[in-house]
Design a protein around this motif. Structure first.
Motif, PDB file in Angstrom:
ATOM      1  N   GLU A 269      -4.421 -52.766   6.470  1.00 39.43           N
ATOM      2  CA  GLU A 269      -5.713 -53.009   5.928  1.00 39.43           C
ATOM      3  C   GLU A 269      -6.552 -53.557   6.618  1.00 39.43           C
ATOM      4  N   ASN A 270      -6.486 -54.438   7.592  1.00 38.43           N
ATOM      5  CA  ASN A 270      -7.299 -55.340   8.393  1.00 38.43           C
ATOM      6  C   ASN A 270      -7.372 -54.454   9.425  1.00 38.43           C
ATOM      7  N   TYR A 271      -6.410 -53.922  10.371  1.00 43.42           N
ATOM      8  CA  TYR A 271      -6.646 -53.566  11.526  1.00 43.42           C
ATOM      9  C   TYR A 271      -6.762 -52.068  11.775  1.00 43.42           C
ATOM     10  N   LEU A 272      -6.216 -51.165  10.931  1.00 45.87           N
ATOM     11  CA  LEU A 272      -6.390 -49.647  10.913  1.00 45.87           C
ATOM     12  C   LEU A 272      -6.845 -49.381   9.486  1.00 45.87           C
ATOM     13  N   PRO A 273      -8.025 -49.632   9.155  1.00 47.76           N
ATOM     14  CA  PRO A 273      -8.567 -49.632   7.843  1.00 47.76           C
ATOM     15  C   PRO A 273      -8.588 -47.921   7.450  1.00 47.76           C
ATOM     16  N   ASP A 274      -8.849 -47.028   8.639  1.00 47.52           N
ATOM     17  CA  ASP A 274      -8.945 -45.419   8.363  1.00 47.52           C
ATOM     18  C   ASP A 274      -7.445 -44.836   8.345  1.00 47.52           C
ATOM     19  N   GLU A 275      -6.487 -45.639   8.563  1.00 44.41           N
ATOM     20  CA  GLU A 275      -5.262 -45.040   8.562  1.00 44.41           C
ATOM     21  C   GLU A 275      -4.839 -44.933   6.889  1.00 44.41           C
ATOM     22  N   GLU A 276      -4.251 -43.623   6.523  1.00 45.31           N
ATOM     23  CA  GLU A 276      -3.786 -43.700   5.200  1.00 45.31           C
ATOM     24  C   GLU A 276      -2.176 -43.848   5.387  1.00 45.31           C
ATOM     25  N   VAL A 277      -1.694 -44.725   4.832  1.00 43.43           N
ATOM     26  CA  VAL A 277      -0.186 -44.933   4.831  1.00 43.43           C
ATOM     27  C   VAL A 277       0.576 -45.000   3.475  1.00 43.43           C
ATOM     28  N   SER A 278       1.519 -44.026   3.478  1.00 45.69           N
ATOM     29  CA  SER A 278       2.289 -43.887   2.565  1.00 45.69           C
ATOM     30  C   SER A 278       3.402 -45.306   2.558  1.00 45.69           C
ATOM     31  N   LYS A 279       4.076 -45.387   1.210  1.00 51.59           N
ATOM     32  CA  LYS A 279       4.925 -46.396   1.088  1.00 51.59           C
ATOM     33  C   LYS A 279       5.928 -46.554   2.045  1.00 51.59           C
ATOM     34  N   ASP A 280       6.553 -45.550   2.555  1.00 55.79           N
ATOM     35  CA  ASP A 280       7.722 -45.805   3.371  1.00 55.79           C
ATOM     36  C   ASP A 280       6.989 -45.838   4.926  1.00 55.79           C
ATOM     37  N   PHE A 291      -1.545 -49.033  16.275  1.00 57.10           N
ATOM     38  CA  PHE A 291      -2.360 -50.026  16.483  1.00 57.10           C
ATOM     39  C   PHE A 291      -2.734 -50.087  18.084  1.00 57.10           C
ATOM     40  N   LEU A 292      -1.638 -49.904  18.908  1.00 55.24           N
ATOM     41  CA  LEU A 292      -1.668 -49.727  20.259  1.00 55.24           C
ATOM     42  C   LEU A 292      -2.689 -48.878  20.845  1.00 55.24           C
ATOM     43  N   GLN A 293      -2.679 -47.454  20.168  1.00 58.17           N
ATOM     44  CA  GLN A 293      -3.739 -46.297  20.294  1.00 58.17           C
ATOM     45  C   GLN A 293      -5.129 -46.821  19.953  1.00 58.17           C
ATOM     46  N   GLU A 294      -5.267 -47.602  18.963  1.00 60.27           N
ATOM     47  CA  GLU A 294      -6.374 -48.170  18.562  1.00 60.27           C
ATOM     48  C   GLU A 294      -7.049 -48.835  19.594  1.00 60.27           C
ATOM     49  N   ILE A 295      -6.233 -50.073  20.147  1.00 58.31           N
ATOM     50  CA  ILE A 295      -6.707 -50.826  20.995  1.00 58.31           C
ATOM     51  C   ILE A 295      -7.109 -50.042  22.429  1.00 58.31           C
ATOM     52  N   VAL A 296      -6.141 -49.013  22.922  1.00 60.16           N
ATOM     53  CA  VAL A 296      -6.566 -48.384  23.872  1.00 60.16           C
ATOM     54  C   VAL A 296      -7.931 -47.783  24.116  1.00 60.16           C
ATOM     55  N   ARG A 297      -7.881 -47.048  22.726  1.00 61.68           N
ATOM     56  CA  ARG A 297      -9.366 -46.323  22.458  1.00 61.68           C
ATOM     57  C   ARG A 297     -10.537 -47.141  22.744  1.00 61.68           C
ATOM     58  N   GLN A 298     -10.301 -48.370  22.117  1.00 63.17           N
ATOM     59  CA  GLN A 298     -11.353 -49.296  22.178  1.00 63.17           C
ATOM     60  C   GLN A 298     -11.716 -49.559  23.659  1.00 63.17           C
ATOM     61  N   TYR A 299     -10.790 -50.028  24.396  1.00 62.49           N
ATOM     62  CA  TYR A 299     -10.903 -50.178  26.053  1.00 62.49           C
ATOM     63  C   TYR A 299     -11.705 -48.893  26.465  1.00 62.49           C
ATOM     64  N   HIS A 300     -10.992 -47.636  26.013  1.00 70.27           N
ATOM     65  CA  HIS A 300     -11.657 -46.697  26.803  1.00 70.27           C
ATOM     66  C   HIS A 300     -13.236 -46.429  26.331  1.00 70.27           C
ATOM     67  N   THR A 301     -13.559 -46.645  24.968  1.00 70.86           N
ATOM     68  CA  THR A 301     -14.809 -46.523  24.814  1.00 70.86           C
ATOM     69  C   THR A 301     -15.634 -47.567  25.514  1.00 70.86           C
ATOM     70  N   ALA A 302     -15.236 -48.848  25.673  1.00 71.53           N
ATOM     71  CA  ALA A 302     -16.007 -49.703  26.421  1.00 71.53           C
ATOM     72  C   ALA A 302     -16.327 -49.126  27.814  1.00 71.53           C
ATOM     73  N   GLU A 303     -15.435 -48.549  28.419  1.00 66.36           N
ATOM     74  CA  GLU A 303     -15.768 -48.139  29.668  1.00 66.36           C
ATOM     75  C   GLU A 303     -17.244 -47.341  29.872  1.00 66.36           C
ATOM     76  N   SER A 304     -17.444 -46.580  28.667  1.00 65.14           N
ATOM     77  CA  SER A 304     -18.938 -45.802  28.720  1.00 65.14           C
ATOM     78  C   SER A 304     -19.837 -46.894  28.214  1.00 65.14           C
ATOM     79  N   GLN A 305     -19.602 -47.845  27.710  1.00 63.44           N
ATOM     80  CA  GLN A 305     -20.709 -48.608  26.538  1.00 63.44           C
ATOM     81  C   GLN A 305     -21.201 -49.793  27.530  1.00 63.44           C
ATOM     82  N   VAL A 306     -21.518 -49.529  28.744  1.00 66.98           N
ATOM     83  CA  VAL A 306     -22.399 -50.507  29.530  1.00 66.98           C
ATOM     84  C   VAL A 306     -23.528 -51.007  28.866  1.00 66.98           C
ATOM     85  N   LEU A 307     -24.019 -52.246  28.848  1.00 62.66           N
ATOM     86  CA  LEU A 307     -25.414 -52.496  28.463  1.00 62.66           C
ATOM     87  C   LEU A 307     -26.279 -52.441  29.521  1.00 62.66           C
TER      88      LEU A 307
END
Lengths: 443, 310
Positions: A269-280, A291-307
């Protein structure tokens, strides 16, 4: 006592004094050469050491306290040398919140360790992702492939380990004794970053990490590593990101699960709100790779988002006026002032100590000293102002309106000129240094 | 094997002397002195030879006596040697001999010390009237800290208050970089050494320059490089090695903490002032740039594979 010890060692090493001509001497003739040889071999053995970490060395499990929320108040002094851990343990008494990862059920601790080892390998064979399903593409783009990481781990052991520690916890053998304490990478947070705040990305770009490694953090114990080969610097940056991601996964899970009545579902709920998870699927084994994928994706996005800073708008002749405007913005009197001076009290000469996210202490920079941790280039100052330093509570400057770019450059010009009284316009100099023109002393 | 120790001592001593001869006779091995690239290098090397010669003489003499005694009187041999007690002539002799040796060394080293240390700097009392050290082409402030060297290059005229004032405050246009000492061949370089924490020692073997940095002090040194090892390539925007391929290290020569071993820098000697100015201008533009596109990734210029320490 000590004398007796030395004496008996001497007797053993050189043999007891044997009266000339007595029996038994014949069996002793080999004593000296053999012992001399033994000592020589022992000495040479100590020279044999492999370059990287031992293959069977795992990453240690996090057992030190987690700072969930740092106290708001300003203490008088930082903790004494070697006393950081104790001071973190006491944060609860002064309004902070701390969590103890050792209180997790043992089964959970074992599971976390196992899952982390699957995704991140060992210090000798570090990786990000399990190498199969998880992020081969993005990982490569961020230079997080296992070859680069292995090279980074060797370089890290040689150059960084003794302050930043095996798992990047900032508790290496020298790290305990320096102030500010070496960065604990395990929260995935970095102070000096240049990504666009509008995108709500608190990730560094690789270039930010590289700048820190190359130039060091002036004013702290982080030295400059700029003369290392470029390849090694790149590998180090990759390895730091690897430690950051590994630590952040561990930190996030432990922090969440340690709260009362929390479950694995809270993590999703807190860190992967878009992920739909079944009970199991509500298991750590499912969460960690996602979660690891999500973090790496953020690092990757940051590369192109220079201020990107707006074009510098002033001519040389307009510098004095720009400094004057910057001075007004910095102060708290003018209507559009930012009030930087309310934290950088007396232009930083009397800044109070504050807790940062890691529970250690820092204080707003003394801007009259001309020492800038995050770099002294105008660009660095621009990013510090526009981006803020989120983990240490420095907010991003809230400049609005169409002359926002101009105002930021005004501030940069003022801060750049501040350590040099001779370059300040007279009324600014008087306000900062008094009419006597007191000279800033480098610390 | 009763004489094991005397044989071992003799063998080790012979090996040491043999190493010395080999190191001297085959410079290609790199066991002898490093490259020499400054005007004072020859004089300092002469001092080295003088001291090595004196030491070698006493080494051979004392080790000879030691080995002879071990051989002649092993602990397992019957009887004992007859010691000498209270021999005034001998005692006066071995007091006078080192004294003479030390006086010779002192006399020989004083002019070199004066050259490296005391020439080219105004005394503090005169500084206000005489801001630039006479004859200095370049003034560089070296600030040591655990564990790197920060070098501040003056890019415009120094403030009228003098160089110590410049060392403390400086100009906004000064170039500050870490671990890279850039000079040009023939430049009279004035260094100011400082430290922000503990005692370090600024050691450039190729220049034969070594000086401790002491907390609270600003220590002047000077040198003049005689050989260049790099040039600035404007097309590539970086420093490239020239035909000498020499790579000269700056090391901290005073144990200063856990990372002492990696407190290193590099010396870059440009062939002429033009190359140096081009480098300085380039580095200044890099570090003073206000636009992202004009920035190359490296704030410091010579951070390249070729320029790396081995």
């Amino acid at each position: 006592m000590f004398g007796t010890l030395i004496h008996s060692f001497h007797n053993w090493f050189f043999g007891r004094q044997i009266p000339a001509g007595s029996k038994g001497r014949k069996n002793q003739w080999f004593r000296e050469p053999v012992r001399f040889g033994a000592v020589l071999v022992l000495g040479l053995c100590s020279c044999a050491d492999k370059e990287g970490y031992p293959d069977d060395l795992p990453y240690p499990q996090r057992v030190d306290l987690i700072v969930e929320e740092a106290p708001k108040l300003s203490p008088n002094n930082p903790s004494p040398p070697g006393g950081l851990e104790k001071s973190i343990a006491n944060l609860g008494l002064v309004g902070g919140k701390i969590l103890d990862p050792v209180k997790l059920p043992e089964a959970t601790q074992t599971e976390i360790t196992k899952l982390l080892a699957e995704q991140f390998g060992t210090p000798a064979q570090p990786r990000v992702g399990d190498g199969k399903t998880n992020l081969p593409e993005l990982g490569k783009k961020l230079k997080l492939d296992s070859q680069t990481l292995a090279q980074g781990s060797v370089a890290y052991r040689r150059n960084c380990l003794h302050c930043h520690g095996l798992s990047g916890d900032g508790k290496g053998s020298s790290g305990l004794w320096v102030h500010p304490p070496p960065r604990d990478f395990r929260q995935g947070r970095f102070k000096f970053i240049s990504t666009n705040p509008a995108k709500n990305l608190n990730r560094p770009r690789r270039e930010d990490i590289l700048r820190t490694i190359r130039m060091g953090l002036h004013g702290t114990s982080m030295p400059a590593f700029g003369i290392l080969p470029t390849e090694e610097l790149e590998a180090l940056a990759s390895y730091v990101i690897h430690l950051g991601i590994r630590g952040e996964v561990e930190f996030t899970i432990e922090k969440t699960l340690l709260k009362p009545q929390s479950q694995v579902l809270n993590l999703f709920e807190n860190y992967l709100p878009d992920e739909e998870v079944s009970k199991d699927q509500e298991t750590l084994a499912f969460f960690v790779p996602k979660f690891l994928q999500e973090i790496v994706r953020q690092y990757h996005t940051a590369e192109s988002q220079v201020l990107v800073p707006p074009e510098y708008p002033f001519k040389d002749s307009e510098l004095s006026d720009s400094i004057r405007r910057g001075f007004r913005l910095f102060s708290s009197q003018a209507p559009d002032a930012l009030g930087c001076v309310s934290c950088h009290i007396d232009y930083g000469r009397q800044s109070p100590w504050q807790y940062d996210e890691w529970g250690s202490l820092n204080r707003p920079s003394n801007l009259t000293a001309g020492i800038y941790k995050g770099g002294r280039r105008p660009l660095d100052l621009f990013w510090r102002i526009k981006r803020g330093i989120p983990p240490s509570k420095m907010p991003a400057a809230t400049l609005t309106g169409e002359d926002e770019g101009k105002k930021t450059w005004d501030l940069v010009n003022f801060i750049e000129a501040l350590p040099f009284p001779a370059t300040l316009p007279e009324e600014v100099r008087n306000a900062v240094y008094g009419s006597t023109g007191r000279i800033a002393k480098p610390n | 094997m009763h004489r094991f120790w005397s044989l071992l001592f003799a063998a080790v001593n012979m090996a040491c002397l043999a190493l010395l001869v080999v190191a001297y006779a085959y410079p290609g091995l790199g066991w002898w002195l490093p490259d020499s690239a400054s005007t004072q290098a020859n004089e300092i090397d002469s001092l080295f030879y003088l001291i090595t010669g004196l030491c070698a003489f006493f080494f051979v003499a004392t080790q000879g006596i030691l080995i002879y005694s071990l051989w002649r009187f092993p602990s397992t041999a019957p009887g004992s040697p007859s010691p000498i007690h209270g021999h005034p002539g001998l005692e006066i002799g071995w007091t006078i001999a080192p004294l003479v040796g030390l006086l010779v060394i002192t006399a020989a080293s004083l002019p070199v010390w004066k050259e490296a240390r005391y020439q080219g700097f105004p005394p503090p009392a005169l500084e206000g009237t005489n801001p630039l050290p006479p004859e200095a082409d370049q003034v560089i402030l070296v600030t040591a800290r655990q564990w790197d060297w920060h070098l501040k290059y003056a890019t415009e005229s120094l403030p009228a208050e003098g160089i110590r004032q410049w060392a403390s405050v400086g100009n906004p246009s000064d170039l500050i970089i870490a671990n890279e000492l850039h000079v040009w061949k023939g430049a009279k370089v004035s260094l100011l050494l400082r430290t922000t924490d503990v005692i370090h020692s600024f050691f450039v073997p190729a220049l034969r320059l070594k000086q401790d940095t002491l907390p609270g002090k600003t220590i002047p040194m000077r040198f003049e490089a005689t050989v260049s090892n790099v040039r600035f390539d404007p097309a590539e925007g970086r420093v490239v090695p020239n035909e000498t391929k020499a790579s000269w290290e700056i090391a901290c020569a005073e144990l200063c903490g856990g990372n002492h071993f990696r407190m290193r820098g590099k010396l870059f000697v440009h062939p002429d002032r033009k190359s140096y100015d081009a480098w300085l201008d380039h580095s200044r533009r890099q570090t003073r740039s206000r636009s992202l596109t004009a920035m190359l990734p490296n704030a410091s210029s010579s951070n390249q594979k070729e320029g790396a320490l081995q």
